[in-house]
Design a protein around this motif. Structure first.
Motif, PDB file in Angstrom:
ATOM      1  N   ASN A  45      31.582  39.047  42.938  1.00  0.00           N
ATOM      2  CA  ASN A  45      32.817  38.338  43.276  1.00  0.00           C
ATOM      3  C   ASN A  45      32.631  37.328  44.402  1.00  0.00           C
ATOM      4  O   ASN A  45      33.529  37.106  45.213  1.00  0.00           O
ATOM      5  CB  ASN A  45      33.936  39.322  43.634  1.00  0.00           C
ATOM      6  CG  ASN A  45      34.212  40.314  42.528  1.00  0.00           C
ATOM      7  OD1 ASN A  45      33.844  40.088  41.377  1.00  0.00           O
ATOM      8  ND2 ASN A  45      34.850  41.416  42.860  1.00  0.00           N
TER       9      ASN A  45
ATOM     10  N   SER B 150      39.285  43.810  45.645  1.00  0.00           N
ATOM     11  CA  SER B 150      37.933  43.872  45.080  1.00  0.00           C
ATOM     12  C   SER B 150      36.922  43.094  45.909  1.00  0.00           C
ATOM     13  O   SER B 150      35.808  42.839  45.451  1.00  0.00           O
ATOM     14  CB  SER B 150      37.926  43.355  43.632  1.00  0.00           C
ATOM     15  OG  SER B 150      38.404  42.031  43.554  1.00  0.00           O
TER      16      SER B 150
ATOM     17  N   SER C  41      44.091  43.563  40.263  1.00  0.00           N
ATOM     18  CA  SER C  41      43.692  43.956  38.914  1.00  0.00           C
ATOM     19  C   SER C  41      44.097  42.893  37.895  1.00  0.00           C
ATOM     20  O   SER C  41      43.319  42.521  37.015  1.00  0.00           O
ATOM     21  CB  SER C  41      44.316  45.306  38.556  1.00  0.00           C
ATOM     22  OG  SER C  41      43.888  45.741  37.286  1.00  0.00           O
TER      23      SER C  41
ATOM     24  N   ASN D  48      41.758  39.956  38.187  1.00  0.00           N
ATOM     25  CA  ASN D  48      40.451  40.227  37.598  1.00  0.00           C
ATOM     26  C   ASN D  48      40.502  40.264  36.077  1.00  0.00           C
ATOM     27  O   ASN D  48      39.552  39.838  35.409  1.00  0.00           O
ATOM     28  CB  ASN D  48      39.895  41.544  38.143  1.00  0.00           C
ATOM     29  CG  ASN D  48      39.188  41.366  39.472  1.00  0.00           C
ATOM     30  OD1 ASN D  48      38.374  40.466  39.632  1.00  0.00           O
ATOM     31  ND2 ASN D  48      39.508  42.211  40.433  1.00  0.00           N
TER      32      ASN D  48
ATOM     33  N   ASP E 140      36.108  45.894  37.679  1.00  0.00           N
ATOM     34  CA  ASP E 140      36.854  45.788  38.930  1.00  0.00           C
ATOM     35  C   ASP E 140      38.342  46.007  38.710  1.00  0.00           C
ATOM     36  O   ASP E 140      39.020  46.647  39.523  1.00  0.00           O
ATOM     37  CB  ASP E 140      36.636  44.412  39.562  1.00  0.00           C
ATOM     38  CG  ASP E 140      35.266  44.273  40.210  1.00  0.00           C
ATOM     39  OD1 ASP E 140      34.584  45.295  40.374  1.00  0.00           O
ATOM     40  OD2 ASP E 140      34.882  43.140  40.545  1.00  0.00           O
TER      41      ASP E 140
ATOM     42  N   VAL F  62      39.928  49.197  40.948  1.00  0.00           N
ATOM     43  CA  VAL F  62      40.860  49.056  42.070  1.00  0.00           C
ATOM     44  C   VAL F  62      42.128  49.872  41.865  1.00  0.00           C
ATOM     45  O   VAL F  62      42.875  50.115  42.816  1.00  0.00           O
ATOM     46  CB  VAL F  62      41.234  47.580  42.338  1.00  0.00           C
ATOM     47  CG1 VAL F  62      40.013  46.775  42.733  1.00  0.00           C
ATOM     48  CG2 VAL F  62      41.944  46.951  41.148  1.00  0.00           C
TER      49      VAL F  62
END
Length: 643
Positions: free
Chosen positions: A50, A454, A518, A521, A557, A561
Motif C-alpha cells: 500500500n 490498512s 475496506s 480497498n 486488506d 481490517v
C-alpha cells in the motif's frame, strides 16, 4: 489533474497526462535508481504494501534489499538508524543535512502512503483562523506559500513544495552513494520529463475523489455547546457525562441536505453507523468539573474523512489541507523517547518550518523572544514563533507569491524556532539526561483517514498502532495542551443512542474507519482486476501477474481490517472482531474472490495462468462484497459487475 508545467508538454495532451507518460512514471518510480545507491521510490513506497512501510513488511525483506543500504555500505552507515528495522521510522533531514556536534541532524518519521494524493495535497490558501484561541494561539495554519502539502508537514518536497518536486527531495535524501550528496557523483537528479512522468503516475494512485460520507454535511461546522445534533437543547447534557446521540433513523432526514456528488454512503452494520454518526455529529469534549461542555466533530479537520478541512459555517464544501499542532511530537511514545533512540536521535520533530535560520520575525526584520519552558513550544501564546508577512512584491528572503489570495499582506506563514528540550522532560525520568531539539512551528499537515486502517501504524511518528489507538490519542493530556487541542480533549466515555443503547465511542469510530478503508480497498482491488483482465486479453502476462497480485493484496486488506482480534468491549486494544455479521456475505464474497485469484496458486506462474473469465468472476465477487456492506441506496457507489 494538474496542468502541464510550462515548457514540458511532452507528457501531456490538453493538460492531461498520457497513458504512456503514466507508465513511464510507474517504471521510474519502481525501478529508477538515478545513479544512486540502488534504492528506488518503491523501496519506501512499495505497491505490494500500500505504498508505505511497516515493521511486518520490513521483517520479510532480505538483508540484501536496498532499503538496508546503510547496513551494506560503510559510507552510508548514518543514512538510517536502527529505528528503521524495529519501528519502520526513516531518517529525514528536514532541518538541514550537516551534522551538529557529530550528531545526526535528521528527524525520525513514518513513511507516508503515496495514495489518494489527488484529494489530499492541495494546501489551504486562505487566511489564518480569524480569531485566536483563549490563550492567544491560533489552532490551525495554512501551509502557504507552498504548492502542495507533501510529506507529513508540507516539508516533504523541496523548493515550491509541489508533488512534481517531491522526487528531487527523495533522490537527494534517500538515494546518495555517500553522505556528501554531490549531484552528478552521488546521484543524478531527475530530468524535467522524468519529474512530469512520476508526478502523473503518483496522481493515479488510490482514489481520485472523496467519498460521500457525511449524513449531515452542514453539521461539521456548527458550534455545539451541549446541544443535540439538530441544534435544540439536550436535556440533562449540562449535568451528565452521557451525551444523547441522535436516533439513527433520522439519517433519512439528513440525506435530504446532502450536496456532495454520488450516493451517501450508509452501512449495513449498526456499530459502523454509530461511528459514522459520531465522526460527523460530534463527540463530547473535555469536561469542566466533570461535565462535558462541548462537542468536537472529527469532520472539522477531516471533511468526508479525507484531508480537507471544514469551510465556513453552514457550507459543507471542504477547503484545502490545513496544518494543525496536535502535540503528537510531544508524546512519550515519540521516536526520541524510544530506548533505541538514546544516543542516536537528538532531533525531535518540530513539523513545518525552518526555525531560526528562516525568515525574520516581522517585516521590519525585528526578532521575537522565545520562552524557555517546555510547554511554550507548542502552547506559547505566540512568544516562541517567528512570522513573516507575505507581500505581493516579494523581498530578499521571500519571493513573490503567484496566488493573489496568498499574496495579500494580511496572510501570515510561520517558520518556527529551534528549541532544546530535556529528554527526561519529554519522555520521563527513565530517559537519558540530555537534550533533544525541535525545529519548526509544531504544525503538521492533515492526513486522510480513509486509507488509515490498512496503513498502520499512524501519525507522523508511528505512535498509534491501530485506528482505535489514534482515537484514544485525542483524549490525552498531550493533545489537550496542544494548540489544536486548546484545552478541549475528547471524552471517550460510553454514550447512548436515541434508542437508549450504550455506544462505545472508540469501538464505533474504529469500526467506521475500518469500514471506509475496506470499501476503498475493494474499489482499488477491482481497479487492479480490470487492469489484469485487460492485460490478459492483450496477451501481456507480466502486467496480468503484477495487477492480479496487487488485486489480491487489496482484497485481503479489505477483509483483514474488518477482523482484528479482541472482543468488542470497552477499552480493548484491538479492533472489531467481526463487523458486518448481519451481512455475512461480505466475508464469503471476498474469500471467493481470493480463491479465484489464487486458483492456480499464489506464485507468478499461478497468476499467469488466470484467464479473462477467472478475473471477471473475481471482480464480480469483490463488487458483490462492496454492495453487501452498504444500504441499497448506497450500492451504486460500488463497482459494477463485469458482463
Amino acid at each position: 489533474m494538474e496542468k502541464a508545467p510550462a515548457g514540458t508538454p511532452s507528457c501531456y495532451v490538453n493538460g492531461v497526462p498520457t497513458a504512456a507518460c503514466i507508465e513511464k512514471g510507474r517504471k521510474l518510480f519502481e525501478t529508477g535508481t538515478f545513479g544512486g545507491n540502488g534504492r528506488t521510490c518503491a523501496s519506501c513506497h512499495p505497491a505490494s504494501n500500500n505504498f508505505t512501510l511497516d515493521v511486518p513488511f520490513i521483517r520479510k525483506l532480505p538483508a540484501s534489499d536496498k532499503l538496508f543500504v546503510n547496513e551494506q555500505v560503510a559510507a552510508l552507515n548514518e543514512l538510517e538508524t536502527p529505528l528503521l528495522r524495529k519501528y519502520g521510522l526513516i531518517c529525514e533531514n528536514l532541518d538541514g543535512f550537516p551534522n551538529e556536534n557529530g550528531r545526526r541532524s535528521c528527524v525520525m518519521r513514518a513513511v507516508i502512503a503515496t495514495e489518494g494524493l489527488a484529494t489530499s495535497i492541495s494546501p489551504d490558501t486562505g487566511p489564518f483562523d480569524g480569531d485566536p484561541t483563549a490563550n492567544g494561539f491560533k489552532p490551525a495554519r495554512p501551509v502557504s506559500p507552498l504548492k502542495g502539502t507533501l510529506g507529513w508537514a508540507g516539508d516533504g518536497s523541496p523548493g515550491d513544495g509541489s508533488l512534481r518536486s517531491f522526487a528531487i527531495g527523495a533522490v537527494v535524501q534517500h538515494f546518495p552513494r555517500t553522505l556528501s550528496r554531490t549531484p552528478g557523483i552521488d546521484f543524478i537528479l531527475p530530468t524535467e520529463d522524468e519529474l512530469d512522468a512520476m508526478e502523473a503516475f503518483q496522481l493515479t494512485l488510490g482514489r481520485h475523489a472523496d467519498m460521500n460520507l457525511n449524513p449531515d454535511p452542514f453539521a461539521q461546522n456548527k458550534s455545539f455547546n451541549c446541544e443535540s445534533y439538530d441544534g435544540t437543547s439536550a436535556s440533562g447534557c449540562a449535568t451528565s457525562p452521557v451525551f444523547q446521540l441522535k436516533a439513527m433513523e433520522q439519517l433519512a432526514g439528513w440525506r435530504q441536505q446532502n450536496v456532495f456528488t454520488g450516493p451517501l454512503i450508509s452501512f449495513n452494520d449498526a456499530t459502523v453507523t454509530q461511528g459514522q454518526l459520531l465522526f460527523f455529529g460530534g463527540i463530547p469534549s473535555k469536561p469542566v468539573n466533570g461535565v462535558p461542555t462541548n462537542i468536537r466533530s472529527c469532520a472539522g479537520c477531516h471533511v468526508q474523512a479525507g484531508a480537507g478541512s471544514a469551510s465556513a459555517p453552514n457550507t459543507p464544501q471542504p477547503v484545502g489541507n490545513r496544518q494543525r499542532a496536535t502535540g503528537a511530537s510531544l508524546s512519550d511514545a515519540s521516536p526520541a523517547c524510544l530506548t533505541e533512540a538514546q544516543g542516536i536521535v537528538y532531533n525531535a520533530d518540530g513539523g513545518f518550518g525552518a526555525g531560526e535560520k528562516g525568515f525574520p520575525a516581522n517585516q521590519d526584520g525585528s526578532q521575537q523572544g522565545c520562552a524557555s519552558s517546555f510547554s511554550s513550544f507548542f502552547f506559547p501564546g505566540g512568544s516562541c514563533f517567528k512570522e513573516f508577512r507575505s507581500v505581493a512584491s516579494g523581498s530578499a528572503t521571500q519571493p513573490p507569491l503567484s496566488n493573489a489570495a496568498i499574496a495579500d499582506a494580511s496572510k501570515l506563514a510561520d517558520v518556527g524556532v529551534r528549541k532544546a528540550i530535556g529528554r527526561q522532560e519529554l519522555c520521563g525520568s527513565a530517559a537519558a539526561n540530555d537534550q533533544v531539539y525541535f525545529t519548526g512551528t509544531g504544525f503538521f499537515s492533515t492526513p486522510s483517514l480513509i486509507e488509515s486502517a490498512s496503513t498502520i501504524p499512524l501519525f507522523h511518528n508511528n505512535i498509534a498502532a491501530t485506528v482505535e489507538d489514534s482515537v484514544r490519542f485525542y483524549a490525552t493530556t498531550v493533545f489537550d495542551q496542544s494548540a489544536s487541542g486548546n484545552a478541549n480533549r475528547l471524552v471517550l466515555d460510553d454514550v447512548t443512542d436515541g434508542q437508549n443503547h450504550s455506544v462505545n465511542i472508540v469501538t464505533s469510530l474504529g469500526a467506521f474507519l475500518r469500514a471506509i478503508n475496506s470499501l476503498n480497498n475493494l474499489k482499488i482491488s477491482t481497479d487492479y482486476i480490470v487492469a489484469a483482465r485487460t492485460a490478459a486479453q492483450t496477451g501481456n502476462t507480466r502486467e496480468k501477474v503484477r495487477n492480479a497480485k496487487l488485486a489480491l493484496k487489496r482484497a485481503s486488506d479489505a477483509m483483514n481490517v474488518l477482523k482484528v482480534g479482541g472482543p468488542t468491549t470497552r477499552n480493548y486494544l484491538g479492533g472489531p472482531q467481526n463487523l458486518f455479521t448481519s451481512a455475512p456475505g461480505v466475508t464469503s464474497s471476498i474469500l471467493a474472490a481470493q480463491n479465484k485469484l489464487t486458483l492456480y496458486g499464489s506464485t507468478d506462474e499461478g497468476f499467469g495462468r488466470l484467464s479473462s473469465a477467472d478475473l471477471k468472476i473475481a471482480n464480480n465477487q469483490v463488487a458483490a462484497a462492496c454492495k453487501l456492506m452498504l444500504s441499497s441506496e448506497a450500492a451504486s457507489f460500488c463497482p459494477d459487475a463485469m458482463p
